[in-house]
Design a protein around this motif. Structure first.
Motif, PDB file in Angstrom:
ATOM      1  N   HIS A   8       7.212  -3.446   3.023  1.00 17.46           N
ATOM      2  CA  HIS A   8       7.590  -2.665   1.928  1.00 17.46           C
ATOM      3  C   HIS A   8       8.574  -1.878   1.999  1.00 17.46           C
ATOM      4  O   HIS A   8       8.414  -1.930   3.241  1.00 17.46           O
ATOM      5  CB  HIS A   8       6.555  -1.631   1.589  1.00 17.46           C
ATOM      6  CG  HIS A   8       5.865  -0.658   2.141  1.00 17.46           C
ATOM      7  ND1 HIS A   8       5.900  -0.849   3.339  1.00 17.46           N
ATOM      8  CD2 HIS A   8       6.939   1.133   2.226  1.00 17.46           C
ATOM      9  CE1 HIS A   8       5.431   0.417   3.793  1.00 17.46           C
ATOM     10  NE2 HIS A   8       6.534   1.231   3.429  1.00 17.46           N
ATOM     11  N   ASN A  10      10.723   2.553   1.042  1.00 22.54           N
ATOM     12  CA  ASN A  10      10.530   3.300   0.693  1.00 22.54           C
ATOM     13  C   ASN A  10      11.998   3.838   0.633  1.00 22.54           C
ATOM     14  O   ASN A  10      12.538   4.318   1.561  1.00 22.54           O
ATOM     15  CB  ASN A  10       9.540   4.276   1.534  1.00 22.54           C
ATOM     16  CG  ASN A  10       9.285   5.067   1.220  1.00 22.54           C
ATOM     17  OD1 ASN A  10       9.454   5.647   0.278  1.00 22.54           O
ATOM     18  ND2 ASN A  10       7.915   5.582   1.677  1.00 22.54           N
ATOM     19  N   ASN A  12      13.950   7.178  -2.006  1.00 25.62           N
ATOM     20  CA  ASN A  12      14.074   8.229  -2.492  1.00 25.62           C
ATOM     21  C   ASN A  12      14.229   8.175  -3.872  1.00 25.62           C
ATOM     22  O   ASN A  12      15.653   7.785  -4.459  1.00 25.62           O
ATOM     23  CB  ASN A  12      14.686   9.735  -2.307  1.00 25.62           C
ATOM     24  CG  ASN A  12      13.272  10.155  -0.892  1.00 25.62           C
ATOM     25  OD1 ASN A  12      12.552   9.801  -0.752  1.00 25.62           O
ATOM     26  ND2 ASN A  12      14.369  11.133  -0.430  1.00 25.62           N
ATOM     27  N   GLN A  34      -0.395   5.406  -6.142  1.00 23.63           N
ATOM     28  CA  GLN A  34      -0.100   6.464  -6.537  1.00 23.63           C
ATOM     29  C   GLN A  34      -0.847   7.257  -5.956  1.00 23.63           C
ATOM     30  O   GLN A  34      -1.829   7.123  -6.910  1.00 23.63           O
ATOM     31  CB  GLN A  34       0.158   6.750  -7.829  1.00 23.63           C
ATOM     32  CG  GLN A  34      -0.750   6.657  -9.558  1.00 23.63           C
ATOM     33  CD  GLN A  34      -0.123   6.588 -10.318  1.00 23.63           C
ATOM     34  OE1 GLN A  34       1.511   6.901 -11.065  1.00 23.63           O
ATOM     35  NE2 GLN A  34      -0.764   5.893 -11.306  1.00 23.63           N
ATOM     36  N   ALA A  37       2.107  12.737  -2.034  1.00 25.54           N
ATOM     37  CA  ALA A  37       2.523  13.083  -0.338  1.00 25.54           C
ATOM     38  C   ALA A  37       3.304  13.886  -0.107  1.00 25.54           C
ATOM     39  O   ALA A  37       2.900  14.749  -0.112  1.00 25.54           O
ATOM     40  CB  ALA A  37       3.649  11.578  -1.073  1.00 25.54           C
ATOM     41  N   SER A  43       4.682  10.032  -4.772  1.00 26.53           N
ATOM     42  CA  SER A  43       5.007   8.102  -3.992  1.00 26.53           C
ATOM     43  C   SER A  43       4.082   7.203  -5.386  1.00 26.53           C
ATOM     44  O   SER A  43       2.944   7.001  -5.221  1.00 26.53           O
ATOM     45  CB  SER A  43       4.704   8.109  -2.770  1.00 26.53           C
ATOM     46  OG  SER A  43       4.804   6.727  -2.132  1.00 26.53           O
ATOM     47  N   HIS A  45       3.806   3.478  -5.313  1.00 29.89           N
ATOM     48  CA  HIS A  45       3.683   1.696  -4.785  1.00 29.89           C
ATOM     49  C   HIS A  45       3.929   1.289  -5.935  1.00 29.89           C
ATOM     50  O   HIS A  45       2.841   0.492  -6.235  1.00 29.89           O
ATOM     51  CB  HIS A  45       2.859   1.591  -3.676  1.00 29.89           C
ATOM     52  CG  HIS A  45       2.376   2.484  -2.651  1.00 29.89           C
ATOM     53  ND1 HIS A  45       1.666   2.307  -1.191  1.00 29.89           N
ATOM     54  CD2 HIS A  45       3.485   3.254  -2.145  1.00 29.89           C
ATOM     55  CE1 HIS A  45       1.994   3.428  -0.324  1.00 29.89           C
ATOM     56  NE2 HIS A  45       2.715   4.399  -0.723  1.00 29.89           N
ATOM     57  N   TYR A  52       6.004  -4.892  -2.110  1.00 31.98           N
ATOM     58  CA  TYR A  52       6.227  -3.640  -3.142  1.00 31.98           C
ATOM     59  C   TYR A  52       7.833  -2.191  -2.250  1.00 31.98           C
ATOM     60  O   TYR A  52       8.175  -2.331  -0.769  1.00 31.98           O
ATOM     61  CB  TYR A  52       4.926  -2.786  -3.184  1.00 31.98           C
ATOM     62  CG  TYR A  52       4.662  -2.082  -1.759  1.00 31.98           C
ATOM     63  CD1 TYR A  52       4.587  -0.598  -1.624  1.00 31.98           C
ATOM     64  CD2 TYR A  52       3.608  -2.477  -1.094  1.00 31.98           C
ATOM     65  CE1 TYR A  52       4.421  -0.064  -0.904  1.00 31.98           C
ATOM     66  CE2 TYR A  52       3.341  -1.736  -0.166  1.00 31.98           C
ATOM     67  CZ  TYR A  52       3.379  -0.372   0.301  1.00 31.98           C
ATOM     68  OH  TYR A  52       3.091   0.270   1.563  1.00 31.98           O
ATOM     69  N   LEU A  53       7.840  -1.945  -3.053  1.00 29.52           N
ATOM     70  CA  LEU A  53       8.778  -1.107  -3.115  1.00 29.52           C
ATOM     71  C   LEU A  53       7.790   0.751  -3.144  1.00 29.52           C
ATOM     72  O   LEU A  53       7.160   0.594  -3.967  1.00 29.52           O
ATOM     73  CB  LEU A  53       9.877  -0.898  -3.949  1.00 29.52           C
ATOM     74  CG  LEU A  53      10.725  -1.743  -4.204  1.00 29.52           C
ATOM     75  CD1 LEU A  53      11.774  -1.650  -4.784  1.00 29.52           C
ATOM     76  CD2 LEU A  53      11.499  -2.592  -3.101  1.00 29.52           C
ATOM     77  N   ALA A  54       8.006   0.961  -2.322  1.00 29.28           N
ATOM     78  CA  ALA A  54       7.314   3.268  -2.765  1.00 29.28           C
ATOM     79  C   ALA A  54       8.100   3.859  -2.438  1.00 29.28           C
ATOM     80  O   ALA A  54       9.750   4.048  -2.376  1.00 29.28           O
ATOM     81  CB  ALA A  54       6.611   2.982  -0.976  1.00 29.28           C
ATOM     82  N   ILE A  55       8.651   4.087  -3.819  1.00 26.40           N
ATOM     83  CA  ILE A  55       9.003   5.427  -4.537  1.00 26.40           C
ATOM     84  C   ILE A  55       8.653   6.707  -4.607  1.00 26.40           C
ATOM     85  O   ILE A  55       7.410   6.772  -4.250  1.00 26.40           O
ATOM     86  CB  ILE A  55       9.197   4.880  -6.017  1.00 26.40           C
ATOM     87  CG1 ILE A  55       9.478   3.903  -6.545  1.00 26.40           C
ATOM     88  CG2 ILE A  55      10.677   5.654  -7.185  1.00 26.40           C
ATOM     89  CD1 ILE A  55      10.556   3.102  -6.003  1.00 26.40           C
ATOM     90  N   TYR A  56       9.124   7.727  -4.151  1.00 29.04           N
ATOM     91  CA  TYR A  56       8.872   8.777  -3.427  1.00 29.04           C
ATOM     92  C   TYR A  56       9.741  10.001  -3.875  1.00 29.04           C
ATOM     93  O   TYR A  56      11.032   9.529  -4.050  1.00 29.04           O
ATOM     94  CB  TYR A  56       9.180   8.990  -1.801  1.00 29.04           C
ATOM     95  CG  TYR A  56       9.371  10.272  -1.613  1.00 29.04           C
ATOM     96  CD1 TYR A  56       7.592  10.271  -0.880  1.00 29.04           C
ATOM     97  CD2 TYR A  56      10.308  12.108  -0.992  1.00 29.04           C
ATOM     98  CE1 TYR A  56       7.166  12.478  -1.106  1.00 29.04           C
ATOM     99  CE2 TYR A  56       9.743  12.995  -0.994  1.00 29.04           C
ATOM    100  CZ  TYR A  56       8.211  13.299  -1.117  1.00 29.04           C
ATOM    101  OH  TYR A  56       8.069  14.330  -0.311  1.00 29.04           O
TER     102      TYR A  56
END
Length: 127
Positions: A8, A10, A12, A34, A37, A43, A45, A52-56
């Protein structure tokens, strides 16, 4: 030597649920996890079973004032491989994004677009 692979990345974003939604709509991905975080953020995923992309989204996101791609430690773009480049480009346009920098090159075809966070995505197909 043991085999390795990228699991992955991560990064922002201003609105993790909105970003995860368009990624699921565009690429057919799913939300893997989700929840709360660090530092009061959220966060999500989003991706496939394998990566995956971890979107924070931080508790108090701040907009980026510029995107100095020439500086060290800066995200340049995220590359996504798709089976049908033309179909994905049509969906990118339907989501309101503007594709640019189309190119046919060995061994495939590609285009780019920026999302609402000014993150650049390269969409590529290896026909």
């Amino acid at each position: 030597m043991a085999q390795s692979f990228l699991e992955h990345v991560n990064f922002n974003v201003a609105d993790a649920p909105a970003t995860a939604k368009w990624m699921c709509d565009l690429f057919g991905w799913k939300i893997r996890w989700q929840g709360p975080a660090s530092n009061g953020g959220l966060s999500i995923h989003v991706g496939t079973d394998d990566n995956y992309l971890a979107i924070y989204t931080p508790e108090a996101p701040r907009p980026r004032h510029d995107n100095p791609r020439g500086e060290v430690a800066n995200l340049n773009h995220v590359g996504i491989v798709v089976d049908d480049l033309d179909a994905v480009e049509a969906r990118v346009k339907a989501l309101g994004y503007t594709p640019f920098n189309h190119a046919d090159y060995e061994p495939g075809r590609r285009f780019y677009f920026n999302d609402e966070n000014d993150i650049e995505f390269e969409i590529v197909s290896y026909d």
